[in-house]
Design a protein around this motif. Structure first.
Motif, PDB file in Angstrom:
ATOM      1  N   LEU A   1       0.833  -1.211   0.000  1.00 17.79           N
ATOM      2  CA  LEU A   1       0.000   0.000   0.000  1.00 17.79           C
ATOM      3  C   LEU A   1       0.863   1.255   0.000  1.00 17.79           C
ATOM      4  O   LEU A   1       0.547   2.245  -0.672  1.00 17.79           O
ATOM      5  CB  LEU A   1      -0.930  -0.009   1.213  1.00 17.79           C
ATOM      6  CG  LEU A   1      -2.105  -0.993   1.163  1.00 17.79           C
ATOM      7  CD1 LEU A   1      -2.795  -1.035   2.513  1.00 17.79           C
ATOM      8  CD2 LEU A   1      -3.085  -0.605   0.081  1.00 17.79           C
ATOM      9  N   GLU A   2       1.948   1.230   0.763  1.00 22.79           N
ATOM     10  CA  GLU A   2       2.832   2.400   0.800  1.00 22.79           C
ATOM     11  C   GLU A   2       3.509   2.623  -0.545  1.00 22.79           C
ATOM     12  O   GLU A   2       3.670   3.765  -0.980  1.00 22.79           O
ATOM     13  CB  GLU A   2       3.871   2.220   1.902  1.00 22.79           C
ATOM     14  CG  GLU A   2       3.285   2.262   3.312  1.00 22.79           C
ATOM     15  CD  GLU A   2       4.326   1.987   4.372  1.00 22.79           C
ATOM     16  OE1 GLU A   2       5.489   1.684   3.984  1.00 22.79           O
ATOM     17  OE2 GLU A   2       4.002   2.049   5.576  1.00 22.79           O
TER      18      GLU A   2
ATOM     19  N   GLY B   1      -7.622  -2.747  -7.595  1.00 20.79           N
ATOM     20  CA  GLY B   1      -6.888  -3.916  -8.056  1.00 20.79           C
ATOM     21  C   GLY B   1      -6.184  -4.704  -6.968  1.00 20.79           C
ATOM     22  O   GLY B   1      -5.722  -5.815  -7.221  1.00 20.79           O
ATOM     23  N   LEU B   2      -6.064  -4.159  -5.750  1.00 20.46           N
ATOM     24  CA  LEU B   2      -5.414  -4.853  -4.637  1.00 20.46           C
ATOM     25  C   LEU B   2      -6.459  -5.617  -3.844  1.00 20.46           C
ATOM     26  O   LEU B   2      -7.454  -5.035  -3.389  1.00 20.46           O
ATOM     27  CB  LEU B   2      -4.692  -3.851  -3.737  1.00 20.46           C
ATOM     28  CG  LEU B   2      -3.567  -3.037  -4.389  1.00 20.46           C
ATOM     29  CD1 LEU B   2      -3.015  -2.030  -3.404  1.00 20.46           C
ATOM     30  CD2 LEU B   2      -2.459  -3.951  -4.893  1.00 20.46           C
ATOM     31  N   ALA B   3      -6.241  -6.912  -3.660  1.00 17.33           N
ATOM     32  CA  ALA B   3      -7.184  -7.778  -2.960  1.00 17.33           C
ATOM     33  C   ALA B   3      -6.572  -8.238  -1.643  1.00 17.33           C
ATOM     34  O   ALA B   3      -5.383  -8.592  -1.586  1.00 17.33           O
ATOM     35  CB  ALA B   3      -7.549  -8.986  -3.822  1.00 17.33           C
TER      36      ALA B   3
ATOM     37  N   ILE C   1      -2.599 -19.866   0.643  1.00 22.63           N
ATOM     38  CA  ILE C   1      -3.662 -18.999   0.113  1.00 22.63           C
ATOM     39  C   ILE C   1      -3.251 -17.535   0.197  1.00 22.63           C
ATOM     40  O   ILE C   1      -3.396 -16.766  -0.770  1.00 22.63           O
ATOM     41  CB  ILE C   1      -4.973 -19.259   0.875  1.00 22.63           C
ATOM     42  CG1 ILE C   1      -5.469 -20.680   0.624  1.00 22.63           C
ATOM     43  CG2 ILE C   1      -6.047 -18.241   0.476  1.00 22.63           C
ATOM     44  CD1 ILE C   1      -6.598 -21.104   1.530  1.00 22.63           C
ATOM     45  N   ASN C   2      -2.717 -17.113   1.338  1.00 19.02           N
ATOM     46  CA  ASN C   2      -2.287 -15.721   1.498  1.00 19.02           C
ATOM     47  C   ASN C   2      -1.142 -15.378   0.556  1.00 19.02           C
ATOM     48  O   ASN C   2      -1.069 -14.248   0.056  1.00 19.02           O
ATOM     49  CB  ASN C   2      -1.876 -15.459   2.952  1.00 19.02           C
ATOM     50  CG  ASN C   2      -3.066 -15.295   3.872  1.00 19.02           C
ATOM     51  OD1 ASN C   2      -3.873 -14.370   3.725  1.00 19.02           O
ATOM     52  ND2 ASN C   2      -3.203 -16.192   4.828  1.00 19.02           N
ATOM     53  N   SER C   3      -0.247 -16.334   0.299  1.00 17.38           N
ATOM     54  CA  SER C   3       0.870 -16.077  -0.604  1.00 17.38           C
ATOM     55  C   SER C   3       0.377 -15.813  -2.023  1.00 17.38           C
ATOM     56  O   SER C   3       0.935 -14.961  -2.732  1.00 17.38           O
ATOM     57  CB  SER C   3       1.831 -17.269  -0.598  1.00 17.38           C
ATOM     58  OG  SER C   3       2.382 -17.483   0.685  1.00 17.38           O
TER      59      SER C   3
ATOM     60  N   ASN D   1      -1.006  -9.164  -5.707  1.00 15.86           N
ATOM     61  CA  ASN D   1      -0.864  -7.746  -5.354  1.00 15.86           C
ATOM     62  C   ASN D   1       0.470  -7.181  -5.823  1.00 15.86           C
ATOM     63  O   ASN D   1       0.551  -6.016  -6.230  1.00 15.86           O
ATOM     64  CB  ASN D   1      -1.012  -7.571  -3.843  1.00 15.86           C
ATOM     65  CG  ASN D   1      -2.444  -7.776  -3.375  1.00 15.86           C
ATOM     66  OD1 ASN D   1      -3.388  -7.675  -4.154  1.00 15.86           O
ATOM     67  ND2 ASN D   1      -2.609  -8.075  -2.101  1.00 15.86           N
ATOM     68  N   LEU D   2       1.526  -7.994  -5.762  1.00 16.70           N
ATOM     69  CA  LEU D   2       2.820  -7.533  -6.267  1.00 16.70           C
ATOM     70  C   LEU D   2       2.785  -7.327  -7.778  1.00 16.70           C
ATOM     71  O   LEU D   2       3.458  -6.440  -8.301  1.00 16.70           O
ATOM     72  CB  LEU D   2       3.907  -8.539  -5.886  1.00 16.70           C
ATOM     73  CG  LEU D   2       4.323  -8.564  -4.412  1.00 16.70           C
ATOM     74  CD1 LEU D   2       5.276  -9.724  -4.147  1.00 16.70           C
ATOM     75  CD2 LEU D   2       4.976  -7.254  -4.010  1.00 16.70           C
TER      76      LEU D   2
END
Length: 476
Positions: free
Chosen positions: A114-115, A301-303, A423-425, A431-432
């Protein structure tokens, strides 16, 4: 490079390595490690880079290590200064990495992204009342398990119980071997398993035939344990764990048979992964899915995974938490929340209205009767509702990207904690990719503005500079 040459600066892994904030991600990764206990850990860039390569290319743990060993671009991506024809680490290290990466690590990764995107909350900035759009939806990340049936689970449990009896019999001083009737049980199981479809009568007949075999084996295991006494560590932990699971499975299947029902609470659908639960979604393609239910929020676009549970839950109850998480990330409430009709409960609507947030869904109650006075207003409301439904499509596309491109619908981790990290990865890698696209687009705009200054002028600039930036036109 040991064989000469150099890397291409336009390669995707080279360009991506320059955009990813490795140092900031390393800070979040090292929070779970102790620098005074145990062996020194692997470099954070190597570990995070290997996870990105694994999920970007949808590889197994072993294949990821082999690809890094063979590809110099991948070695550059994970931080190697020169090419080495040796594996960076053993593939089993991936399991320890996934165990170590909890929700705190991924939350720190989200904040870093986010930053870098420039959307995070800035201290000292002027407060903004409402801004942006929050998209919410839920889906199931399916586990890589065999499709469960009652007969196949009972047959597998019976085979495990027979193996346990053999292990305990070898430790005891019994003179004769205990009867298990494994050939008869296997024959009865295959007679029904060969049928394409099992009706209610055949299914109940199979349960009636298989349950006594498993019950007899469990009694033999209890007798052998009583005979051996209180000797500690009779069996290794894996076998002890399986014995507990098959006993619980027998109680569930016996209760289903006696009650003549098709469901029970906390139903086991996989002996190797007893934490997996059946999730009834009512989809046209699959009425029931087996895996973790995730509630996701998406902005620009960021989930982000806001809630992950192995039991079915009502995702509408998480809306308040998701809105508050949006405020924590960005410093203000969203202007509109876009979700399906399930999120539009009366309680949620009251909460959104109190915070000045519009819910992009159909209003509750009976539709207003159309008159000459309200025709234009009703048309505007309908057009707004259609527009909101179209703007909610990207979160469905994000699920499709995760399932088709990153195998979010085929989680191959076996443990509960490692599956959650898997799942988080996947969401962090997606996001990257969004971060890469945004920064790459920003860099292209900067180059284009410089090109206009040096090329689109009256020729006052040196000719070599104009020719140099003319070559950059191919980028666009």
């Amino acid at each position: 490079m040991p064989f000469g040459g150099k890397l291409n600066s336009e390669n995707r892994w080279v360009k991506w390595s320059e955009i990813i904030p490795w140092d900031d991600l390393a800070v979040g990764y090292y929070t779970t490690m102790n620098d005074r206990l145990g062996r020194p850990g692997k470099d954070a860039r190597m570990v995070i880079g290997a996870l990105i390569i694994k999920h970007e290319l949808t590889l197994s743990d072993e294949e990821t290590v082999l690809q890094i060993q063979e590809n110099p671009y991948l070695q550059y991506f994970i931080g190697f200064s020169s090419y080495k024809d040796e594996p960076p680490f053993v593939p089993s290290l991936f399991v320890d990495i996934r165990k170590r990466m909890g929700q705190e690590v991924f939350s720190s990764f989200e904040q870093v992204i986010l930053e870098k995107v420039g959307s995070s909350r800035k201290t000292g900035a002027e407060p903004v009342t409402n801004k942006g759009k929050l998209l919410v939806d839920a889906t199931v990340a399916e586990q890589a398990i065999r499709y469960p049936t009652d007969l196949s689970l009972l047959n597998e449990a019976r085979e495990i119980s027979e193996h346990l009896i053999e292990e305990l019999y070898a430790l005891s001083d019994y003179s004769r071997k205990l009867r298990t009737y494994r050939r008869k049980a296997r024959k009865l199981y295959l007679n029904l398993a060969k049928n394409k479809k099992l009706g209610v009568k055949l299914r109940r007949r199979g349960l009636r035939e298989q349950l006594p075999f498993l019950r007899r084996n469990l009694k033999h295991i209890s007798c052998l344990l009583d005979h051996l006494g209180s000797t500690p560590f009779l069996l290794e932990y894996k076998l002890q764990r399986k014995s507990w699971i098959i006993q619980h499975l027998y109680n569930q299947q016996d209760g289903i048979y006696r009650s003549k029902q098709r469901r029970c609470d906390d139903r086991i659908v996989s002996i190797s992964q007893p934490h997996v639960r059946p999730i009834v979604r009512g989809k046209a393609r699959k009425s029931t899915e087996f895996g973790a239910t995730i509630n996701v929020s998406m902005t620009d676009g960021l989930a982000f995974v806001d809630h992950l549970s192995w039991d079915a839950f009502n995702e509408s109850k998480d809306l308040k938490q998701q809105v508050e998480e949006y405020r924590r990330r960005y410093g203000y409430y969203p202007e509109v929340v876009l979700g399906d009709q399930l999120y539009g409960t009366r309680e949620n609507r009251r909460y959104l209205k109190a915070n000045g947030i519009r819910f992009g869904g159909k209003a509750l109650g009976r539709p207003a009767k159309q008159t000459t006075e309200n025709t234009d207003r009703l048309k505007q409301i309908k057009a707004q509702r259609i527009q909101d439904s179209r703007e909610r499509i990207p979160i469905k596309g994000k699920f499709g990207q995760g399932k088709n491109g990153y195998r979010l619908n085929y989680i191959r981790a076996r443990l509960q904690k490692t599956s959650e990290a898997w799942i988080n990865s996947i969401f962090q890698v997606m996001n990257l990719k969004v971060l890469w696209e945004k920064l790459d687009k920003k860099n292209k705009k900067t180059l284009f503005s410089e090109w206009r200054l040096l090329v689109m002028d009256d020729g006052a600039r040196p000719l070599w500079k104009r020719n140099h930036f003319c070559s950059l036109l191919s980028i666009f």
